[in-house]
Design a protein around this motif. Structure first.
Motif, PDB file in Angstrom:
ATOM      1  N   SER A  97      25.370  -0.089  -6.455  1.00 14.89           N
ATOM      2  CA  SER A  97      26.045   1.058  -7.100  1.00 14.89           C
ATOM      3  C   SER A  97      26.318   2.047  -6.025  1.00 14.89           C
ATOM      4  CB  SER A  97      25.192   1.495  -8.210  1.00 14.89           C
ATOM      5  OG  SER A  97      25.981   2.340  -8.960  1.00 14.89           O
ATOM      6  N   TYR A  98      25.542   2.525  -5.449  1.00 14.70           N
ATOM      7  CA  TYR A  98      25.533   3.701  -4.394  1.00 14.70           C
ATOM      8  C   TYR A  98      26.886   3.120  -3.353  1.00 14.70           C
ATOM      9  CZ  TYR A  98      24.856   6.405  -0.199  1.00 14.70           C
ATOM     10  OH  TYR A  98      24.957   7.059   1.060  1.00 14.70           O
ATOM     11  N   LEU A  99      26.487   2.089  -2.601  1.00 16.27           N
ATOM     12  CA  LEU A  99      27.597   1.700  -1.731  1.00 16.27           C
ATOM     13  C   LEU A  99      28.944   1.413  -2.518  1.00 16.27           C
ATOM     14  CD1 LEU A  99      25.356  -0.955   0.266  1.00 16.27           C
ATOM     15  CD2 LEU A  99      25.974   1.339   0.899  1.00 16.27           C
ATOM     16  N   GLY A 100      28.923   0.807  -3.628  1.00 19.24           N
ATOM     17  CA  GLY A 100      30.276   0.693  -4.074  1.00 19.24           C
ATOM     18  C   GLY A 100      30.909   1.920  -4.607  1.00 19.24           C
ATOM     19  N   ASN A 101      30.152   2.735  -5.089  1.00 22.97           N
ATOM     20  CA  ASN A 101      30.726   4.223  -5.510  1.00 22.97           C
ATOM     21  C   ASN A 101      31.270   4.949  -4.278  1.00 22.97           C
ATOM     22  OD1 ASN A 101      31.027   6.397  -7.288  1.00 22.97           O
ATOM     23  ND2 ASN A 101      29.623   7.366  -6.185  1.00 22.97           N
ATOM     24  N   ARG A 102      30.505   4.681  -2.915  1.00 20.82           N
ATOM     25  CA  ARG A 102      31.103   5.312  -1.747  1.00 20.82           C
ATOM     26  C   ARG A 102      32.468   5.015  -1.440  1.00 20.82           C
ATOM     27  NH1 ARG A 102      27.633   4.550   3.477  1.00 20.82           N
ATOM     28  NH2 ARG A 102      28.409   2.454   3.312  1.00 20.82           N
TER      29      ARG A 102
END
Length: 389
Positions: A97-102
Motif C-alpha cells: 500500500s505504501y509503495l503503491g501510494n508512492r
C-alpha cells in the motif's frame, strides 16, 4: 513559510483504554515517526489474540492511513516476530500500500506540476491547498499521504482563464463515466446547486487510464469557508498574502501560515459535520486531524499570534476551535493550551452537532473517540440534499 516545519506531531499517545485493540493500534501508528515506547505498544497490541485484523485493515483504509502503516511496518520490521510476540500478519499488504501510494502520487505529481506551470504562464493567480503542500512539506515523503485531487484557491475573476487552461490540458467539468474512459457533464440540477450553495467550481476531471489513477481531479475554490457557514475568506485576500513555493517541480503558491492552518480547520470542520461526507463515511478521518497536528506543531509564538488575529478578523473562532479541540484530543500537545483557551467559546454544545450546514442540525449520541471508529454512525443521520449526478 515563516517557520521551519519539524515534520513531526507531538508524540504523546491519547488515552484510549475503552477502545478495541485495532483502534488503539491504529491511533498508535497514526504519526510520522514512532519512538521506542510507541513501537513497543504497537508490537504489544499487534500480538493480542483479540485484535481483529480485518477491522484494523478496514479502519486504516477508512482513515487514509494504510500507506503510513505500511512504512512503519517496513521501517520497524513490525511483521517480524520479536521476543516471542508475533508481528503483523500479511505484512506485504501494508508495505505494498505504501509503495503503491508512492507510485500513484508520483503520477499525480507529474500531472499537477504541469497544471501549476500552465496556470502560472497564463497569469492565473492560484495557491495550492492541502495535498502536495503537505506531502512535500510536513510529511516529506511522497508515499505517506494519499492524495485524491488538487484544490486550488483561485479568484472568481480568473475563472475564465483557468477554465481555458484546464480545457487545453484535457479537463472537463463533470464526473467519470462507469467505463472510466469518459467524463460526463453534470446535470442542470447539480450545476445550479453548486453555483448557489457552494464556494467551489464543479470539479474538473480527466480520465487517468491507470488502475491506480482512474481520474485526475482539479478543484477551483473561491473561499475557504462554505457560503452557509456565515464566514467568508475570499480567495483574492488569501492570494494577496500567498507565499511562493515549488510543488510538483513547478513554481506555484501556498497560503501564508496563518491562512494555511485556518484553511485546514475549515476543511476538517466542513467534512466532519456535513451530511454528504457522513453518508460516505469520510466525515471523520484521522488523517485530517494529523494534517492539522503537523502544521500546528511547526508553529512558534509569532505564527500563533498571527493565527489568532486572523481567526478574529474572520469571526471563525467556533470553526477553528472545533478542529483544534479534537486534534488536541487525538494528538495531545499539538496545540498550545493557551491557544485553545483563547478560542474556547462559552457554549461547547456545538462540538457534538452535525448537519447545520445542511439545515438539518442533529446531535451525536456517542463521544468523539467512539464514533471515530463506529462504522455505522451514518445509519441514524439525515440524508444529504447535495446532488451528485
Amino acid at each position: 513559510m515563516t517557520t521551519t516545519p519539524e515534520r513531526t506531531a507531538p508524540h504523546h499517545t491519547p488515552a484510549t483504554p475503552a477502545l478495541p485493540a485495532h483502534a488503539r493500534l491504529l491511533l498508535t501508528l497514526a504519526r510520522l515517526r514512532l519512538d521506542a515506547d510507541q513501537e513497543r505498544l504497537a508490537r504489544s497490541l499487534a500480538g493480542r489474540d483479540d485484535l481483529d485484523w480485518g477491522a484494523f485493515l478496514d479502519a486504516a483504509a477508512r482513515h487514509k492511513l494504510l500507506p503510513m502503516v505500511g512504512r512503519h511496518v517496513f521501517a520497524h520490521r513490525l511483521d517480524r516476530e520479536r521476543d516471542g510476540v508475533k508481528g503483523f500478519p500479511y505484512g506485504w499488504v501494508f508495505t505494498t500500500s505504501y509503495l503503491g501510494n508512492r507510485d500513484r502520487n508520483l503520477a499525480l505529481y507529474d500531472e499537477f506540476g504541469r497544471v501549476f506551470r500552465e496556470l502560472g504562464d497564463a497569469g492565473v493567480r492560484h495557491a495550492v491547498r492541502k495535498g502536495f503542500s503537505l506531502a512535500e512539506g510536513e510529511y516529506g515523503d511522497p508515499g505517506l499521504r494519499r492524495i485524491n485531487d488538487v484544490d486550488l484557491l483561485v479568484d472568481r475573476d480568473d475563472v475564465p482563464r483557468a477554465h481555458e487552461v484546464l480545457e487545453r490540458l484535457g479537463y472537463t467539468q463533470g464526473r467519470l463515466a462507469e467505463d472510466g474512459e469518459r467524463v460526463l457533464p453534470f446535470s442542470r440540477k447539480t450545476q445550479v446547486f453548486w453555483r448557489v450553495n457552494l464556494s467551489n467550481q464543479l470539479p474538473y476531471l480527466k480520465a487517468g487510464h491507470r488502475p491506480d489513477v482512474p481520474e485526475f481531479n482539479v478543484d477551483l475554490c473561491h473561499d475557504i469557508f462554505q457560503k452557509k457557514s456565515g464566514v467568508s475568506a475570499p480567495a483574492a485576500e488569501l492570494l494577496d498574502r500567498g507565499v511562493p513555493a515549488v510543488l510538483c517541480g513547478a513554481p506555484t503558491w501556498i497560503p501564508d501560515p496563518a491562512d494555511r492552518l485556518l484553511d485546514l480547520c475549515s476543511h476538517l470542520h466542513k467534512e466532519a459535520t456535513s451530511l454528504r461526507f457522513i453518508e460516505d463515511s469520510v466525515d471523520l478521518q484521522i488523517s485530517k486531524f494529523l494534517d492539522v497536528a503537523l502544521v500546528a506543531g511547526s508553529y512558534d509564538e509569532t505564527v500563533w499570534r498571527a493565527f489568532l488575529t486572523r481567526v478574529g478578523e474572520y469571526g471563525a473562532g467556533p470553526i477553528a476551535y472545533y478542529a483544534l479541540h479534537f486534534t488536541a484530543e487525538l494528538y495531545p500537545g499539538a496545540v498550545p493550551q493557551e491557544v485553545l483557551a483563547a478560542l474556547r467559546p462559552d457554549d461547547l454544545a456545538y462540538l457534538e452537532q452535525y448537519g447545520t450546514l445542511d439545515g438539518q442540525t442533529a446531535r451525536w449520541a456517542s463521544p468523539f473517540l467512539e464514533r471515530l471508529f463506529d462504522t455505522g454512525r451514518k445509519d441514524g443521520s439525515e440524508r444529504s440534499n447535495v446532488p451528485h449526478d
